[in-house]
Design a protein around this motif. Structure first.
Motif, PDB file in Angstrom:
ATOM      1  N   THR A  77      -1.600   0.725  -0.593  1.00  0.00           N
ATOM      2  CA  THR A  77      -0.731  -0.448  -0.686  1.00  0.00           C
ATOM      3  C   THR A  77      -0.749  -1.233   0.626  1.00  0.00           C
ATOM      4  O   THR A  77      -0.779  -2.471   0.614  1.00  0.00           O
ATOM      5  CB  THR A  77       0.707  -0.001  -1.026  1.00  0.00           C
ATOM      6  N   ASP A  93     -10.725  -3.798  -5.824  1.00  0.00           N
ATOM      7  CA  ASP A  93     -10.099  -2.483  -5.689  1.00  0.00           C
ATOM      8  C   ASP A  93     -11.011  -1.484  -6.396  1.00  0.00           C
ATOM      9  O   ASP A  93     -11.117  -1.475  -7.618  1.00  0.00           O
ATOM     10  CB  ASP A  93      -8.697  -2.518  -6.311  1.00  0.00           C
ATOM     11  N   LYS A 138      -6.788   8.722  -3.575  1.00  0.00           N
ATOM     12  CA  LYS A 138      -7.298   9.159  -4.866  1.00  0.00           C
ATOM     13  C   LYS A 138      -8.632   9.890  -4.685  1.00  0.00           C
ATOM     14  O   LYS A 138      -8.689  10.844  -3.942  1.00  0.00           O
ATOM     15  CB  LYS A 138      -7.391   7.950  -5.803  1.00  0.00           C
TER      16      LYS A 138
HETATM   17  C1  LIG Z   1      -2.870   4.342  -6.002  1.00  0.00           C
HETATM   18  C2  LIG Z   1      -3.490   3.020  -6.110  1.00  0.00           C
HETATM   19  C3  LIG Z   1      -3.166   1.998  -5.204  1.00  0.00           C
HETATM   20  C4  LIG Z   1      -2.107   2.167  -4.129  1.00  0.00           C
HETATM   21  O1  LIG Z   1      -2.469   3.123  -3.183  1.00  0.00           O
HETATM   22  P1  LIG Z   1      -1.427   4.049  -2.363  1.00  0.00           P
HETATM   23  O2  LIG Z   1      -2.307   4.891  -1.533  1.00  0.00           O
HETATM   24  O3  LIG Z   1      -0.621   4.808  -3.366  1.00  0.00           O
HETATM   25  O4  LIG Z   1      -0.552   3.121  -1.579  1.00  0.00           O
HETATM   26  C5  LIG Z   1      -3.830   0.789  -5.326  1.00  0.00           C
HETATM   27  N1  LIG Z   1      -4.752   0.590  -6.294  1.00  0.00           N
HETATM   28  C6  LIG Z   1      -5.075   1.545  -7.196  1.00  0.00           C
HETATM   29  C7  LIG Z   1      -6.106   1.258  -8.224  1.00  0.00           C
HETATM   30  C8  LIG Z   1      -4.457   2.783  -7.134  1.00  0.00           C
HETATM   31  O5  LIG Z   1      -4.784   3.718  -8.036  1.00  0.00           O
END
Ligand SMILES: *Cc1c(COP(=O)(O)O)cnc(C)c1O
Length: 387
Positions: A79, A175, A200
Motif C-alpha cells: 500500500t 500491480d 505475497k
Molecule cells: C496485498 C495487495 C496489495 C497491498 O499490499 P500490502 O503489502 O498489504 O500493503 C496491493 N495490491 C495487491 C494486488 C495485493 O494483493
C-alpha cells in the motif's frame, strides 16, 4: 548481474558472495541506522537507513533485475508503494485511472485521498474498451493496471493500454503482485512502473509485509527514491533481508503453486457446488487469449461462485482443514478468502456489486502442500455441505 540470466538465477544469485569483509556467501544483515562519514565532507554511499541501507539496496537490485527495470524503491508495504507512486506524480488537478475491481486497500487509498482533494481518481472496468477509451480521453497522468485482478482474475491487455496511454502522455503502472516477474514482465510490454505487494508471492512465506515500485528509467527511480525518503515510506533492513531470502525460491515456488492450482481447477470443474470458476487458464475465461500472449504462466490465484445458501457456504468453509480462512495470498500455506466480508469489505455494497464481487464468491490461494491432500480436503468439505 548480467541480464542474460533467467529469472530463477537472478532470484538465487543477487548479492551472493558480495561481502568483502568476511566473504560471507549470504549477504549479512546491516541493522545499523546510521553510517560513519569517512572524513569531513566525504558523503558515504549509505548515511541513514531511511534513505538507504545495504540490505534494502540488494533487494531493490534483485527486484529491478527480475522485472527488467532500471531502479526500484522498496517500501514498508504494498500500500505504501502505491501511496509513494501517487504522492510522487500526482497533484490536485491530476487524474489517475484505476481498475474498478482493484485490491480493496488500493481502492480505499485512492478514494480517500481523492476525497481530500489530493488528486482525482476514476475507477474503470479496464476490460471494457469503450469505458477505458472514455477515461483515457480525460488525459490522466497515471494509469494503474492490476492484471490478473483481485479477486475475479480479470485480464487486462497491458500492451494495448500502454499504447493508448502514450497517446495522451500518461504513465502506466502495473500491480504485478499476482503473477510476479516469473510469469509476467510489464515493463517489457510497455509499462513505466511495476508495483508489488512483496507481502505475497515475492516473499512467499506470509511473514513479512513489504512493497516495491520498480521503474523503467533511472530518472523515475531517482525521483521515487527522493520521495520515499521524504515521506518515510522505505522498508526496514530486517524485512529486506527476509524478503530477499524468500525470493531465492521464487521460481521453484511459482512452478509448484501453478501445478497444484491446475490440479485443483480440474477437481473443481467436476463439483456440483461450484458454479462459475474464474481462472485465466480456462478457455472460456474472457482474458484467456490475452493471458496466453502477455503471461508466461497462468498463475495460481483462482476464485469460484459457490452454489448454495450462506449457511451451506459457511459449512463448506468451516469444514476445510488445509485451507486457512485468512486474508492475504501467495504464501506457502493454502488460504481461502470470502472477499465480500474480508479483503474487499472496505469497498461497500455498491462498489462490490459494480465490481462483480458477490457474497458467494470464494478465492483460493493454492499453497505448496501436497496437491492430492488439498483436493481431498476440498472434497470432504463439499461432502459435509450435503450433510
Ligand atoms: C496485498 C495487495 C496489495 C497491498 O499490499 P500490502 O503489502 O498489504 O500493503 C496491493 N495490491 C495487491 C494486488 C495485493 O494483493
Amino acid at each position: 548481474m548480467s541480464r542474460k540470466h533467467k529469472s530463477s538465477t537472478i532470484a538465487v544469485r543477487t548479492g551472493i558472495e558480495s561481502d568483502t569483509q568476511h566473504h560471507a556467501v549470504v549477504p549479512p544483515i546491516y541493522l545499523s541506522t546510521n553510517y560513519g562519514f569517512p572524513s569531513f565532507g566525504d558523503v558515504p554511499k549509505y548515511d541513514y537507513t531511511r534513505s538507504g541501507n545495504p540490505n534494502r539496496g540488494l533487494l531493490e537490485t534483485a527486484l529491478f533485475e527480475l522485472e527488467s527495470g532500471k531502479g526500484a524503491v522498496v517500501t514498508n508495504c504494498g500500500t505504501s508503494a502505491l501511496n509513494l507512486w501517487v504522492s510522487a506524480f500526482l497533484g490536485p488537478d491530476d487524474l489517475i485511472i484505476a481498475p474498478h475491481d482493484c485490491y480493496g486497500g488500493t481502492y480505499r487509498l485512492f478514494n480517500t485521498r481523492a476525497q481530500k482533494g489530493d488528486f482525482k481518481v476514476e475507477f474503470v472496468d479496464q476490460s471494457n474498451d469503450q469505458a477505458l477509451a472514455a477515461a483515457i480521453a480525460r488525459k490522466p497522468k497515471l494509469i494503474l493496471i492490476e492484471t490478473p485482478s483481485n479477486p475475479l482474475v480479470r485480464v487486462v491487455d497491458i500492451k494495448k493500454v500502454c499504447q493508448q496511454a502514450a497517446e495522451v502522455g500518461a504513465l502506466v503502472g502495473v500491480d504485478n503482485t499476482f503473477l510476479t516477474p516469473i510469469y509476467q514482465k510489464p515493463l517489457e510490454l510497455g509499462a513505466d512502473f511495476v508495483i508489488h505487494s512483496t507481502t505475497k508471492y515475492i516473499n512467499g512465506h506470509s511473514d513479512v509485509i513489504g512493497g516495491v515500485v520498480v521503474t523503467k528509467t533511472e530518472q523515475h527511480a531517482e525521483e521515487l527514491g527522493w520521495w520515499g525518503n521524504c515521506i518515510g515510506a522505505t522498508g526496514t533492513p530486517f524485512d529486506s533481508y527476509m524478503t530477499l531470502r524468500g525470493i531465492r525460491t521464487l521460481g521453484a515456488r511459482m512452478r509448484v503453486h501453478e501445478e497444484s492450482s491446475q490440479a485443483i481447477l480440474n477437481f473443481l470443474q467436476s463439483q456440483k457446488r461450484v458454479k462459475t470458476i474464474y481462472h485465466p487458464s480456462l478457455p472460456d475465461h474472457p482474458g484467456h487469449e490475452i493471458a496466453k500472449q502477455q503471461q508466461s504462466g497462468f498463475g495460481s490465484m483462482l476464485s469460484f461462485e459457490f452454489d448454495g445458501d450462506i449457511e451451506q457456504l459457511k459449512t463448506f468453509i468451516n469444514s476445510l482443514t488445509l485451507f486457512s480462512l485468512a486474508e492475504s495470498l501467495g504464501g506457502v500455506e493454502s488460504l481461502i478468502c470470502h472477499p465480500a466480508t474480508m479483503t474487499h469489505r472496505a469497498m461497500g455494497e455498491k462498489a462490490l456489486a459494480e465490481a462483480g464481487v458477490s457474497h458467494f464468491l470464494l478465492r483460493l490461494s493454492v499453497g505448496l502442500e501436497d496437491s492430492g491432500d488439498l483436493i481431498d480436503d476440498l472434497a470432504q468439505a463439499f461432502d459435509s455441505v450435503e450433510g
